[in-house]
Structures are given as C-alpha cells and as structure tokens.
Design a protein around this motif. Structure first.
Motif, mmCIF file in Angstrom:
data_model
loop_
_atom_site.group_PDB
_atom_site.id
_atom_site.type_symbol
_atom_site.label_atom_id
_atom_site.label_comp_id
_atom_site.label_asym_id
_atom_site.label_seq_id
_atom_site.Cartn_x
_atom_site.Cartn_y
_atom_site.Cartn_z
ATOM 1 N N GLU B 699 0.753 -1.033 0.241
ATOM 2 C CA GLU B 699 -0.264 -0.411 -0.018
ATOM 3 C C GLU B 699 0.918 1.378 0.228
ATOM 4 O OE1 GLU B 699 -3.643 -0.364 2.317
ATOM 5 O OE2 GLU B 699 -2.770 -2.350 2.732
ATOM 6 N N CYS B 701 -0.039 5.299 -0.908
ATOM 7 C CA CYS B 701 0.066 6.200 -1.689
ATOM 8 C C CYS B 701 0.593 7.957 -2.921
ATOM 9 C CB CYS B 701 -1.147 7.588 -1.200
ATOM 10 S SG CYS B 701 -2.215 6.766 -0.340
ATOM 11 N N ARG B 702 0.752 6.953 -3.583
ATOM 12 C CA ARG B 702 2.229 7.564 -4.598
ATOM 13 C C ARG B 702 1.368 8.890 -5.795
ATOM 14 N NH1 ARG B 702 5.622 2.943 -5.916
ATOM 15 N NH2 ARG B 702 6.693 4.151 -6.790
ATOM 16 N N ASP B 704 2.915 13.259 -7.471
ATOM 17 C CA ASP B 704 4.349 13.269 -8.473
ATOM 18 C C ASP B 704 4.800 14.535 -8.103
ATOM 19 O OD1 ASP B 704 2.143 15.245 -9.505
ATOM 20 O OD2 ASP B 704 1.599 14.572 -11.318
ATOM 21 N N THR B 710 -1.289 9.431 -7.884
ATOM 22 C CA THR B 710 -0.898 8.835 -9.543
ATOM 23 C C THR B 710 -2.261 7.482 -9.596
ATOM 24 O OG1 THR B 710 0.601 7.836 -9.183
ATOM 25 C CG2 THR B 710 0.970 10.649 -10.171
ATOM 26 N N ASN B 711 -2.050 6.956 -7.915
ATOM 27 C CA ASN B 711 -2.432 5.592 -7.842
ATOM 28 C C ASN B 711 -4.163 5.768 -7.165
ATOM 29 O OD1 ASN B 711 -1.187 5.853 -5.923
ATOM 30 N ND2 ASN B 711 -0.862 4.200 -5.064
ATOM 31 N N SER B 713 -7.125 4.922 -7.218
ATOM 32 C CA SER B 713 -8.160 3.839 -8.074
ATOM 33 C C SER B 713 -7.730 2.755 -6.797
ATOM 34 C CB SER B 713 -8.540 3.724 -9.268
ATOM 35 O OG SER B 713 -8.016 2.460 -9.525
ATOM 36 N N ASP B 716 -5.731 0.217 -9.104
ATOM 37 C CA ASP B 716 -4.170 0.733 -9.332
ATOM 38 C C ASP B 716 -2.888 0.945 -7.746
ATOM 39 O OD1 ASP B 716 -4.339 1.958 -11.592
ATOM 40 O OD2 ASP B 716 -5.889 3.242 -11.491
ATOM 41 N N TYR B 717 -4.102 0.836 -6.345
ATOM 42 C CA TYR B 717 -4.207 1.329 -5.280
ATOM 43 C C TYR B 717 -3.917 -0.340 -4.498
ATOM 44 C CZ TYR B 717 -3.282 2.381 -0.146
ATOM 45 O OH TYR B 717 -2.649 2.094 1.416
ATOM 46 N N THR B 780 8.092 -3.441 -1.751
ATOM 47 C CA THR B 780 8.030 -3.589 -3.967
ATOM 48 C C THR B 780 8.646 -4.095 -4.472
ATOM 49 O OG1 THR B 780 8.659 -1.713 -4.739
ATOM 50 C CG2 THR B 780 6.723 -1.486 -4.146
#
Lengths: 170, 791
Positions: B699, B701-702, B704, B710-711, B713, B716-717, B780
C-alpha cells in the motif's frame, strides 16, 4: 442517458418490470430501485467484489453491468439466496467462525464461496484463497473466511444440510 | 472487591469465552443498515467539484450553467457555508507551538490539495448532482505546490497555505539522559535512514453521511458512518450554533473505520450546512475515487535513527529524527501531530536503555491531510527500533532472539518508566518472546533456512517486539482542550419481562463491541447472554462517552459495563430481599433466577421481580425504592494509559530474480490483559496483521512532483488480498491491569503495530547473504531488485 427505458428481469424468483436510465448500473438498480441493499458498492470498477450477485447462476459484478444489460436475466442477491436457504450453511459457518467484522464485504464473499463450491466442491486452502482474490476485506485478514468455506466444503461432502439460517438462535 | 469479582474466573463465566456475535447475523443475511443504505423522505444528494490543482487561488466561480441543470436544488460555495459554520483549527494546547490554518467546510479563496472539495451541488439524484458539477466553471490561478519535505523546511520555501510563516506545523524535542556521552562511549553504533510511505484506510464502505435539519423544531439529525457519534454531536452543535440537546448523531452499521472515520471532513461539515440551506435531508457518500483524495492518509515518515551498543551487544542509547509530512492542514479535532508524537515516544519502548533523544518535525505540504489511523505511530516506532536491533545483533554477532533476550525489559522489572516519558504498569516481553520461539519452532526454521540457502532458496525470518497504547485517559486529548471524552457511560435496565438492555457509549464497527459488552453484563448480572441486548451508536439513547478509538472499547467500555451491571445487580438483589424478606447478602442471581447464595436454591425469578416492581408496586412495603435502571459512568484512573505488549514473527521467501516476496507464515503473541472473547481478540489481531502486511508490501499513495495522486483507485492502489496473505498463528499471555476490576487492555492495534516491522526484518534476513538491505516500506519488487543491485 437520462431517458428511462423499460426493463424486464427476474430478481430473487420474481419477474419484474421496471424502468432504468441507460447509464444506471445493475447495482444501483438493485439498491435504489428495488431496495435490495444487501448488494454493496465498494469500488464501482469491478475489483472489490462487494457487489457480486448471481446472474443466471454465475457470479457477476453488479457494478460493471448496466441494468438494461440484465434484460431477461435471472438475478439472485444475498436477500434471495438467504430466503431460499441456499447458503444457510455458509452463513452459519461464517457466523460461528466470526468470518466477518463490519459485514460490508460479506454478501460478495458468500456469493464467491457459493460459486466456488459449485464448481469445486472440495477446494484446498490455496484454491479458496485464490477464488477469493477478487473479494476485498479490510477487517478480517481473510483466514477466518478461508476456514469457514473449508468447513462448509467438508460438511457438504459429508451430506450435512443446514437449517435455515434465520431460524438459528443467537 | 468481594463476591462478584470471583465471577470473572468462574468456569462457566461468559468472560473469557469464545462466543459468536449476535449482531453479525443480520450482516450475513444482507440486512445490515449502513448509512449508504439509508433513504429519508425528500432526501437530496450532494456532489462536489474538486480542485484539479494541488495549490491554487480561486479567481472566479461561474455557477450559471450548473444552476440550470435538471434536478439541481442548491449550489453552495465556501462563502455560502462560512456564513453558517464557524471555522476550525486542528491544534491541541499541550502540543506547544503547534499551528495550522483555519479550515472552512469549503475553501474561500485558496485550494490546498488536489481533490479538495470546492463547490457543493445538491440535486434530486447523485447522478444529476454530478452532471451539474461538470457544468461549473472555475478560474484557478495555479500556485507553486509544496511537495518535498526537505524543501518545505527551507527558510525561503513556498508556503503550503497563505498566512503560514513557515511550513512547520509542530516540532518536538525529547532529550533524557546523556545521549552524546553514551554514543561517545559506544563499542558500536548502527544507524539507518528509513522511509515509510503514505497509505490510507480503504474501508470497504466509504465515508457516508446523511444530515437532516428540521427547521420547525430546530433539530439536526445526522446519520453518520463514524466511530465517535458524541464527538460529532459536540462539533455540529458548536460549529453550527445549534444547542447540543437538539443535535442527534446516529452511527448505524459502519462498514469499517480503523480511525479514518473519526476526523472532521470538509464534505461532512458541508453536508450539515447544505441540509440547513436546502431545508431537506442531504446525503453524501464518497465514491472510491473521492475516498482516495479526501479520506485521511497515514504515516509518511522519514526517520533517521541510530543506536549505541556496548561490546556485549547491550543497547545503551537511541537517537531519532522523524520528519513527517501531514498535508496542508492539521486534522481536526485530534490533529495530525499525535502520530509523530507517538512515534518518538514509542521508539525503543520494549528495551531497557536509559539515554534517549528525539526530534520530531510535522511538516505542511500540499497533499491530503494525514492523521490517526489504526496503530497511530506504532508501526513506525516499531519498525525503526526492531530493524536497528536486528542490525545491532548482526554487528554484535548475536542471533536476533538472543539480542532481544539480552535487551528486553525483564518481566519482573515493573513498574517501569521509559526514557520517552511513558510509565508501564506491567508488561511481559520475555514471556512473549519465549512463547513465540516455541510457536515458530525457531531453531528448526533457522536450520531449514540454512539448508534452503544452499539450494538457492532465500527465506527470511523476522521478529519484532512491540508496546501498544490502550485505555487512554484525558492525558490524550482532554488536557489539550479537545472535547473528546476519555470516559464512557452505560444505562443498564431490566425490562418488565426480566430481560436486560444495556445502552452504552462505546460503538461497534464489527470488532464485536456489542458482543463483549453483552458478555460482561450477562456475566456480572447472572443472566443468560440471550437475555441481554446491547444498544450503541445513537447520541439520543446512550450516555455521553468517548466511543471507540485508541483501543478503549474493552478496557474502558467493558469496565463501564461491569460497574454498571454490578450496581444493577445490587438493586435487583436488594429488591428481591425485600420481596423475600431475606438479606441481600444471602442472595445471588444465576441464570436469571435469584437464588440462595449458599445452597443455590431457587427463590424467585428476575422476571417476577420485574413484574412486581413495574406493575404491582402496591404490594411492596412503603418506602421501597425499586431502581431497575442504572446509569453509570467510568473514567480511567491510575496509569494515564494501559500499555500492552507482544511480539510478532514473520517468515517469507524472496524471489531474488523477480523481487517478489511470498509471505509463508506469520505469528503473533500478544498480551491484552484479560481476554473477554478469545475468538474476537484473535480476529482483531489477524485483521490488524494484514493491515500491517499491506503497508509492508503493497500500500502506497503515490504522488507526482506536482502533488497529484497518481494511483487513486482500487485498481491502482494495491490492498492485501486473500491469495497473498498467510495463515496467522496467535498466542496469548494475560497480564491484567490492576487499574480496573475487569483487567482488560486493548488488542485492536497489536496486529498492525508490529506486522510491518516483522516483515521488514524478515525480508532483510532473506537479503543478508547478498549484503543487501532495505529500509523502506512498502517493499515493492522494484525496490527489492534495486536493493539487490539487479536494476
């Protein structure tokens, strides 16, 4: 988009004629139009599994289907599956094992479990975990859910039939 | 305490028994009633236009096209709502020097993060409201976003919000003992820079609120998916100027919360005002995309830390610098500084060293606010401490278990004061460690690891001791001026049929609060559990209380119920004694029947006592006072917090070609004091572990460089799913707190507190043959391959 379209479908054994906007999802129709609020929406993009219902006997994401696409189909929601006692043994096992906390994912979990056991009556734990890979649960950590489904698979294999869920005492 | 206390340990006691949750049956049948399900007559729906920029000035708003859209009933801007709602500021008095910009339901002229709600549209349907949002025209003048924390702290940095002198929300320094001398004298020093990503709660039911202002009576009813209905009753009352007794907050079934649903959200505050303006019920449910950009985020820390050791591997001192990015506001009413405060105070908590120094900087930036989420601060403090302890063990040539045996606070050394300012009543680190190594079969795992390494399979074993904060007293929020209660209240009453209802201020989000309260009341009264009904989550019916947060439901709510039930029992027995012409102390109640204490002979049923009291008081002697309802409050006394402890173990397999980690198994030994319901405690711990493993591996929250998420949803997350999670084995040690008769402490954060730390140590253990390491979560595959030098 906003002009209502007539629609005929069977929901929980009853044939219904209703109206839906073309953009309305099946999940929204069930929840808002038919007050079947046991079908939940968690992501509205088909990844969390909270909105799973049976469509002609197979699990589908009600959030990914427009209501008008369900024309002529037979839909079963958690309310209908409960009423006809199709999943009473799963509900009992989930209850005994505390395989739910907030309960928001639970209807979808039960639909997935029912579909899994229909196609694979004696799944391994890994197969159960794999089958649940589209059902998100934030509360339980999944293990109790896996345990409950495993228990039901074993009981069904032994020919056990559960009483109607609602008739059980607390 | 005499007779009834023994009931806690009776062989047939409800306390300590695994029973299932009566209130789970409706959820299994699809009959849950969540706020998302609720419909009121003439109800309208709100949708919000959100800022596309991380930082911008609002130059002009054109609503004309939107106002003409079908179904639109009301459009409100920040200025409209500011006329009704007093602004709020997320600071606490005991966090000295803390600052935060004032907040309004909707911004007046400046937007501070991408996704901030700017304009509200109220329409007949949600779809119509969303359609109208599309037709609103806003001129934004972009301002430079503050994104990077180091840049944010530069003197000439852009400010995250107008009116800020600098971007430091809160700074704190702790210094006890002589840290410099300890480091100067050390045989070894190990140090590391850690990075903890932002993540978020992702409750499956998103935030949901339905406000109903009734101008005819001046009453506000808010159906709110929250943990803390009383806190919101107070806030809606004070910020909208409505008398508290005219505000009702109802929290029905809540689809997960984990701390996320106890903060004030701008949309939620706005919805109350929208109902006032529209004169009709207004509902808002965040969709998943809105959740990602408006629910609080959590963590986001960069920690530089080092520990000093003597030649034998004894930890001497610790020195920590934590920089945490909190968004553009400090959240309200609990602030965004509690997480950092707990990080620097929980550092090194399981260990004996005396010299400690820490610096905390909570920094503003143009992102979503961060604030309290399950295990506030714990996972950071635990991961930093436990990774450094493993690094120190390697340096000293000790096995991680031996290192902990050497340095943990001994079980016979309590009470113990930590160098960070906490006082521990009684913890059980040594017992827990011993238990864990047996459960894991630690020696065998180590032997297997060595064998498998020879064949190119890289497994890692990680352990992590932790301390958890539970049962908070007013030292948490009350002394800081926040109107957040540390006490709870219960009303326990006998119905005319001899059943019992308990209305209590602690709340239920699926963890089993109502079940354990029912167990305690049934046990203490001497009734079958089926005859006790517990009611929670409605300010109109239960006494005022803190509700559920920071692990207080069992410890404080449970004690409240216990004391209330004992009071009612006294009243019942006293009345029974009058009816039976016996002495109160000769009687007992068992299974709903008043019996002779010594012989167990049945004398009269509770139902009969209730019948007489309610319908035939004329048959009672003059002056008899039949009090079959009891209202009782309990506030924690003694230690400011009831600390708990435990230890976790994690076993992983690392694919060094792909960077993927397979979590093989996870173990937890935890000590939450008296266990009321083992089934529920174990599932709390498992759920908590999986949230910690999510943070460890998935998990984040990325963002920019422009402050755009950018992720945002659920595709995407990444959240942990069943197929990635291991079976989790749980053991218990029970060290009761002597501050209550019940002796219970919290267990809700234990799993999350140390799971990511154990995983971090396990992965590093797997990396060790490659002389590689990682000090960042989530771990990751990309980051692991980078650590391995493969990319």
């Amino acid at each position: 988009m906003t002009t209502l379209r007539p629609l005929s479908l069977m929901v929980n054994g009853e044939t219904l004629t209703c109206f839906a906007e073309p953009r309305e999802t099946l999940a929204d129709l069930l929840r808002r139009g038919l007050e079947l609020t046991g079908t939940h929406t968690g992501c509205e993009m088909g990844v969390c599994g909270a909105c799973l219902v049976m469509l002609d006997g197979a699990p589908v994401h009600a959030c990914l289907l427009f209501a008008v696409q369900a024309e002529g189909s037979a839909i079963e929601t958690i309310e209908g599956l409960t009423a006809k006692t199709a999943i009473a043994d799963l509900q009992c096992a989930f209850h005994d094992r505390n395989a739910l906390q907030c309960g928001f994912c639970t209807p979808g979990m039960l639909v997935t479990a029912q579909a899994l056991l229909a196609r694979n009556p004696q799944p391994s734990r890994a197969e159960i975990r794999d089958a649940l890979s589209g059902n998100y649960c934030r509360c339980t950590g999944y293990e109790a859910i896996v345990d409950a489904i495993e228990t039901v698979a074993r009981r069904r294999a032994a020919g056990e039939v559960a009483a109607a869920f609602a008739e059980e005492p607390a | 305490m005499n007779a009834p206390l023994g009931a806690l340990d009776r062989p047939n006691s409800y306390i300590g028994r695994s029973v299932s949750r009566p209130n789970a049956k409706r959820l299994l049948a699809g009959r849950g009633r969540y706020v998302t399900d609720l419909v009121l007559p003439r109800m309208l729906h709100a949708a919000f236009l959100r800022s596309p920029y991380a930082h911008a000035r609002i130059s002009a708003i054109d609503l004309s096209a939107a106002q003409a859209m079908p179904g639109v009933r009301l459009i409100a801007t920040g200025a409209d709502l500011a006329k009704l709602c007093k602004p709020w500021t997320g600071t606490l008095d005991h966090f000295r020097g803390m600052k935060s910009p004032p907040q309004f339901p909707l911004p007046l002229d400046e937007v501070l993060w991408a996704g901030q709600a700017v304009v509200a549209v109220v329409a007949d349907t949600r779809a119509q409201a969303e359609d109208a949002v599309e037709a609103i025209l806003i001129d934004f003048e972009e301002l430079p976003p503050v994104v990077d924390v180091d840049a944010a702290l530069e003197p000439d940095s852009d400010r995250a919000a107008a009116g800020l002198d600098d971007n430091l929300c809160f700074g704190l320094k702790l210094d006890s003992g002589d840290v410099d001398a300890a480091f100067a004298a050390a045989a070894y020093v190990v140090e590391e820079e850690f990075h903890f990503g932002r993540h978020t709660a992702v409750t499956l039911e998103p935030r949901a609120i339905l406000a109903d202002w009734d101008a005819s009576e001046g009453r506000l009813t808010v159906h709110h998916a929250t943990q803390t209905p009383y806190q919101f009753q107070d806030l809606y009352s004070r910020h909208y100027g409505i008398p508290e007794a005219s505000v009702r907050v109802v929290a029905p079934d809540v689809g997960g919360s984990f701390g996320m649903k106890l903060h004030v959200y701008h949309e939620d505050m706005a919805v109350v005002g929208l109902s006032v303006l529209a004169g009709r019920p207004v509902k808002f449910v965040a969709d998943r995309m809105e959740s990602f950009i408006s629910d609080i985020h959590a963590r986001d820390h960069r920690v530089r830390a080092r520990i000093a050791l003597d030649a034998a591997g004894t930890i001497l001192a610790m020195d920590v610098d934590d920089v945490t990015a909190i968004g553009a506001f400090s959240s309200y009413p609990r602030t965004s500084a509690v997480e950092g405060n707990q990080v620097v105070r929980l550092m090194g908590a399981p260990y004996r060293f005396r010299d400690y120094r820490a610096e905390l900087s909570a920094v503003f930036q143009n992102k979503v606010q961060t604030s309290q989420y399950r295990a506030v601060g714990h996972p950071i403090a635990c991961a930093v401490t436990e990774r450094l302890v493993d690094m120190a063990a390697a340096r000293a040539g000790l096995d991680p278990v031996a290192m902990r045996e050497k340095n943990l606070i001994p079980d016979d050394a309590y009470p113990h004061a930590s160098p960070t300012g906490y006082r521990f009543e009684a913890l059980s680190h040594e017992k827990c460690l011993k238990r864990l190594t047996v459960m894991m079969d630690y020696e065998r795992l180590r032997a297997e690891q060595a064998e498998l390494r020879a064949s190119g399979i890289h497994r890692g074993i990680g352990i992590a001791s932790f301390v958890e904060i539970s049962n908070p007293s007013p030292a948490f929020y009350g002394i800081g001026g926040a109107r957040i209660s540390a006490q709870d209240g219960a009303i326990v009453k006998v119905t005319p049929s001899g059943e019992v209802r308990c209305l209590i201020s602690v709340t239920e989000q699926g963890q089993g609060t109502e079940t354990i309260i029912g167990q305690i009341v049934a046990d203490q009264l001497g009734l079958p559990r089926e005859r006790v009904r517990v009611i929670t989550g409605d300010t109109e019916v239960t006494p005022h209380g803190g509700a559920t947060w920071a692990c207080r439901g069992a410890g404080i709510g449970g004690e409240t119920a216990l004391q209330a039930a004992r009071k009612l029992r006294e009243n019942v027995l006293s009345l029974a004694a009058t009816v039976l012409q016996a002495k109160t102390f000769e009687l007992d109640m068992r299974d709903g029947v008043i019996v002779d204490l010594m012989t167990g002979a049945e004398r009269i049923s509770l139902a009969e006592i209730a019948r007489i009291a309610y319908f035939r008081s004329d048959t009672l002697p003059p002056g008899t006072s039949a009090q079959l309802s009891v209202a009782h409050h309990y506030a924690p006394q003694g230690y400011p917090f009831a600390f708990t402890n435990g230890i976790q173990g994690c076993h992983v397999e690392l694919d060094t070609e792909t960077g993927f980690v397979h979590i093989l198994k996870h173990w937890v030994v935890e000590d939450c004091g008296r266990i009321i319901n083992p089934l529920l405690v174990d599932e709390q711990v498992r759920g908590g572990v999986v949230q910690g493993l999510g943070a460890a591996f998935f998990e984040e929250c990325r963002y920019d460089g422009n402050g755009q998420l950018t992720n945002g949803s659920l595709a995407d997350y990444l959240v942990p799913m069943a197929c990635e999670m291991p079976d989790i084995e749980i053991g218990h040690v029970e060290t009761l707190t002597a501050d209550t008769a019940l002796g219970a402490k919290g267990c809700g954060e234990a799993g999350t507190a140390a799971a990511s730390a154990a995983a971090l140590n396990a992965v590093n253990d797997a990396l060790s043959p490659f002389r590689a390491s990682i000090a960042q979560i989530p771990m990751t595959p990309t980051r692991l391959l980078r650590a391995l030098g493969k990319i």
